[in-house]
Design a protein around this motif. Structure first.
Motif, mmCIF file in Angstrom:
data_model
loop_
_atom_site.group_PDB
_atom_site.id
_atom_site.type_symbol
_atom_site.label_atom_id
_atom_site.label_comp_id
_atom_site.label_asym_id
_atom_site.label_seq_id
_atom_site.Cartn_x
_atom_site.Cartn_y
_atom_site.Cartn_z
ATOM 1 N N ILE A 65 8.095 10.449 -9.983
ATOM 2 C CA ILE A 65 9.215 11.252 -10.485
ATOM 3 C C ILE A 65 8.698 12.506 -11.184
ATOM 4 C CG2 ILE A 65 11.131 11.302 -12.132
ATOM 5 C CD1 ILE A 65 11.562 8.333 -11.517
ATOM 6 N N PHE A 66 7.676 12.353 -12.039
ATOM 7 C CA PHE A 66 7.104 13.509 -12.739
ATOM 8 C C PHE A 66 6.499 14.500 -11.738
ATOM 9 C CE2 PHE A 66 6.959 10.774 -16.597
ATOM 10 C CZ PHE A 66 7.546 11.658 -17.479
ATOM 11 N N THR A 100 -1.214 -10.218 -8.849
ATOM 12 C CA THR A 100 0.038 -9.807 -8.218
ATOM 13 C C THR A 100 1.039 -9.273 -9.226
ATOM 14 O OG1 THR A 100 -0.272 -11.478 -6.483
ATOM 15 C CG2 THR A 100 1.926 -10.564 -6.735
ATOM 16 N N SER A 101 1.203 -9.973 -10.347
ATOM 17 C CA SER A 101 2.167 -9.526 -11.358
ATOM 18 C C SER A 101 1.756 -8.180 -11.949
ATOM 19 C CB SER A 101 2.295 -10.580 -12.468
ATOM 20 O OG SER A 101 2.806 -11.800 -11.965
ATOM 21 N N ALA A 102 0.452 -8.015 -12.210
ATOM 22 C CA ALA A 102 -0.027 -6.740 -12.741
ATOM 23 C C ALA A 102 0.183 -5.618 -11.730
ATOM 24 C CB ALA A 102 -1.508 -6.850 -13.114
ATOM 25 N N SER A 103 0.064 -5.931 -10.449
ATOM 26 C CA SER A 103 0.289 -4.927 -9.408
ATOM 27 C C SER A 103 1.745 -4.484 -9.379
ATOM 28 C CB SER A 103 -0.113 -5.485 -8.044
ATOM 29 O OG SER A 103 -1.499 -5.754 -8.000
ATOM 30 N N LYS A 104 2.647 -5.414 -9.679
ATOM 31 C CA LYS A 104 4.065 -5.053 -9.747
ATOM 32 C C LYS A 104 4.310 -4.067 -10.886
ATOM 33 C CE LYS A 104 6.042 -9.186 -7.604
ATOM 34 N NZ LYS A 104 7.004 -10.300 -7.751
ATOM 35 N N VAL A 105 3.687 -4.326 -12.031
ATOM 36 C CA VAL A 105 3.808 -3.396 -13.160
ATOM 37 C C VAL A 105 3.226 -2.043 -12.787
ATOM 38 C CG1 VAL A 105 3.116 -2.949 -15.541
ATOM 39 C CG2 VAL A 105 3.775 -5.255 -14.859
ATOM 40 N N ALA A 106 2.061 -2.064 -12.134
ATOM 41 C CA ALA A 106 1.411 -0.815 -11.726
ATOM 42 C C ALA A 106 2.295 -0.018 -10.778
ATOM 43 C CB ALA A 106 0.065 -1.111 -11.071
ATOM 44 N N SER A 107 3.000 -0.702 -9.876
ATOM 45 C CA SER A 107 3.858 0.003 -8.925
ATOM 46 C C SER A 107 5.031 0.676 -9.623
ATOM 47 C CB SER A 107 4.361 -0.956 -7.848
ATOM 48 O OG SER A 107 5.214 -1.940 -8.399
ATOM 49 N N LEU A 108 5.542 0.059 -10.689
ATOM 50 C CA LEU A 108 6.619 0.695 -11.453
ATOM 51 C C LEU A 108 6.100 1.926 -12.199
ATOM 52 C CD1 LEU A 108 8.490 -2.422 -12.895
ATOM 53 C CD2 LEU A 108 9.105 -1.028 -10.919
ATOM 54 N N VAL A 109 4.867 1.835 -12.699
ATOM 55 C CA VAL A 109 4.252 2.999 -13.340
ATOM 56 C C VAL A 109 4.040 4.106 -12.315
ATOM 57 C CG1 VAL A 109 2.212 3.836 -14.573
ATOM 58 C CG2 VAL A 109 3.152 1.587 -15.113
ATOM 59 N N LEU A 120 7.834 20.775 -0.017
ATOM 60 C CA LEU A 120 8.447 19.783 0.864
ATOM 61 C C LEU A 120 7.472 18.683 1.243
ATOM 62 C CD1 LEU A 120 10.862 18.874 2.544
ATOM 63 C CD2 LEU A 120 10.052 20.379 4.396
ATOM 64 N N LEU A 121 6.200 19.045 1.449
ATOM 65 C CA LEU A 121 5.197 18.057 1.825
ATOM 66 C C LEU A 121 5.071 16.978 0.756
ATOM 67 C CD1 LEU A 121 2.942 17.114 3.724
ATOM 68 C CD2 LEU A 121 1.376 18.641 2.492
ATOM 69 N N THR A 122 5.136 17.369 -0.504
ATOM 70 C CA THR A 122 5.048 16.403 -1.593
ATOM 71 C C THR A 122 6.224 15.446 -1.572
ATOM 72 O OG1 THR A 122 3.922 18.074 -2.928
ATOM 73 C CG2 THR A 122 4.757 16.150 -4.083
ATOM 74 N N TRP A 123 7.419 15.968 -1.289
ATOM 75 C CA TRP A 123 8.605 15.116 -1.206
ATOM 76 C C TRP A 123 8.448 14.078 -0.100
ATOM 77 C CZ3 TRP A 123 12.998 14.374 -3.969
ATOM 78 C CH2 TRP A 123 13.243 15.270 -5.021
ATOM 79 N N VAL A 124 8.033 14.517 1.071
ATOM 80 C CA VAL A 124 7.871 13.601 2.196
ATOM 81 C C VAL A 124 6.842 12.526 1.873
ATOM 82 C CG1 VAL A 124 7.146 13.420 4.604
ATOM 83 C CG2 VAL A 124 8.574 15.330 3.875
ATOM 84 N N LEU A 125 5.714 12.935 1.270
ATOM 85 C CA LEU A 125 4.646 12.001 0.932
ATOM 86 C C LEU A 125 5.120 10.941 -0.049
ATOM 87 C CD1 LEU A 125 1.656 11.039 0.586
ATOM 88 C CD2 LEU A 125 1.517 12.717 -1.262
ATOM 89 N N LEU A 126 5.675 11.372 -1.173
ATOM 90 C CA LEU A 126 6.004 10.429 -2.235
ATOM 91 C C LEU A 126 7.206 9.556 -1.888
ATOM 92 C CD1 LEU A 126 5.305 12.471 -5.480
ATOM 93 C CD2 LEU A 126 3.812 10.982 -4.158
ATOM 94 N N LEU A 127 8.168 10.097 -1.152
ATOM 95 C CA LEU A 127 9.273 9.257 -0.701
ATOM 96 C C LEU A 127 8.771 8.196 0.285
ATOM 97 C CD1 LEU A 127 12.156 11.865 -0.249
ATOM 98 C CD2 LEU A 127 11.924 10.140 -2.038
ATOM 99 N N GLY A 128 7.873 8.597 1.182
ATOM 100 C CA GLY A 128 7.291 7.636 2.114
ATOM 101 C C GLY A 128 6.459 6.589 1.393
ATOM 102 N N MET A 129 5.694 7.018 0.382
ATOM 103 C CA MET A 129 4.876 6.077 -0.373
ATOM 104 C C MET A 129 5.746 5.118 -1.173
ATOM 105 S SD MET A 129 1.667 5.402 -0.517
ATOM 106 C CE MET A 129 1.073 6.948 0.178
ATOM 107 N N SER A 130 6.866 5.605 -1.707
ATOM 108 C CA SER A 130 7.797 4.740 -2.432
ATOM 109 C C SER A 130 8.351 3.663 -1.506
ATOM 110 C CB SER A 130 8.949 5.571 -3.011
ATOM 111 O OG SER A 130 8.470 6.527 -3.936
ATOM 112 N N GLY A 131 8.714 4.063 -0.276
ATOM 113 C CA GLY A 131 9.205 3.095 0.690
ATOM 114 C C GLY A 131 8.144 2.058 1.046
ATOM 115 N N LEU A 132 6.876 2.494 1.142
ATOM 116 C CA LEU A 132 5.782 1.568 1.460
ATOM 117 C C LEU A 132 5.590 0.556 0.337
ATOM 118 C CD1 LEU A 132 3.596 1.031 3.618
ATOM 119 C CD2 LEU A 132 2.053 2.479 2.274
ATOM 120 N N ILE A 133 5.686 1.014 -0.912
ATOM 121 C CA ILE A 133 5.537 0.111 -2.047
ATOM 122 C C ILE A 133 6.659 -0.924 -2.067
ATOM 123 C CG2 ILE A 133 5.684 -0.012 -4.574
ATOM 124 C CD1 ILE A 133 4.112 2.593 -4.685
#
Length: 298
Positions: free
Chosen positions: A144-145, A129-138, A154-167
């Motif tokens: 961002i890159f 679990t702790s390693a997964s938290k580090v992985a999520s920050l990476v 636009l599709l990339t923005w929607v995807l990654l913003l949605g994935m960030s919210g899921l994380i």
């Protein structure tokens, strides 16, 4: 973490003794559950990937794995002094990275090899679990890159913003345990992407615009199918190493992981205090960077 403490407590001598190789490679009960879940992921992803209509269920994750592939091209391009113009994501066509300069015989295989390496690293982190938290920050840094290079998509923005919210959502579920299985799923998905994309582009049918075909034209020696098999073998080795690292490094039980996670970047509202400022600062920084970038584009 067991990665830092390769010892076990001998109840007879009441001393710490070095773990034997067999004991370190033997999965614990928690690790066996993780391995079973990973196997189920492979089966589920294989079905959803190829069955019409059902493949829409994993559509966002297919885009994410394509993003890993293209990001690997881009990072190797940066390391070889290339100028990255743009990144486009397409789960069916595999996406595209536009760059000038660089060293093609390094940037071309970086897509598949990078996807395999990223997938293996996420699989290993999915055992803890702790390693997964580090992985999520990476992953947040990766987002961002990717958003910078694909800022006009636009599709990339929607995807990654949605994935960030899921994380962020999974970070709060069961003290971060749900995040561990999400990271494991993304890791398995990334490795499976290498398998099916290489087979589809180089073995089942030859795609002249594929990375393997372009690499074969530049380097010669072997046809694209052979290069595809070589890259597939390397990616498979990464996959196995990811499992082995996870088994050797993270021997804690589920209860121990839950207790450790309370003190390692805990979710707000839990009993842990260590890491709350870092967590809140990290999430605030991520949101502010994404918001600023979006305002700049608009």
């Amino acid at each position: 973490m067991s990665l830092l403490y390769p010892y076990e407590y001998d109840t007879h001598t009441h001393q710490l003794v070095t773990r034997s190789l067999d004991s370190r490679l033997t999965p614990t009960a928690t690790q066996r559950t993780t391995l079973i879940v990973a196997g189920c992921y492979i089966l589920i992803i294989g079905i959803l990937w190829h069955v019409p209509y059902l493949n829409f269920i994993i559509y966002p994750f297919k885009l994410l794995t394509v993003g890993f592939h293209e990001m690997s091209h881009a990072f190797m391009g940066v390391l070889t002094c290339a100028h990255i113009h743009s990144i486009e994501l397409d789960p069916d066509e595999g996406g595209a990275t536009s760059m000038s300069g660089g060293i093609p015989w390094l940037t071309l295989p970086a897509g598949y090899l990078g996807s395999g390496l990223i997938g293996a690293a996420l699989i290993a982190c999915g055992f803890d679990t702790s390693a997964s938290k580090v992985a999520s920050l990476v992953l947040a840094a990766f987002f961002i890159f990717t958003l910078w290079w694909a800022r006009r998509n636009l599709l990339t923005w929607v995807l990654l913003l949605g994935m960030s919210g899921l994380i962020v959502l999974f970070w709060f579920l069961k003290g971060g345990e749900a995040l561990r299985y999400l990271v494991l799923f993304i890791g398995v998905m990334s490795c499976m992407y290498v398998l099916w994309d290489v087979i589809d582009d180089t073995i089942a049918r030859k795609v002249n615009s594929s990375d393997a075909s372009a690499f074969a034209r530049i380097c010669g020696c072997f046809p694209s199918q052979v290069w595809g098999v070589i890259w597939l073998f390397i990616a498979f080795v990464f996959f196995i190493l990811g499992l082995l690292v996870g088994i050797v490094a993270f021997k804690e039980s589920a209860a121990q992981q839950k207790e450790d996670a309370k003190h390692f970047l805990p979710a707000p509202g839990t009993n842990g205090t260590l890491g709350i400022p870092l967590l809140s600062t990290s999430l605030t920084l991520l949101v502010s960077v994404l918001s600023s970038a979006l305002l700049t584009l608009l």
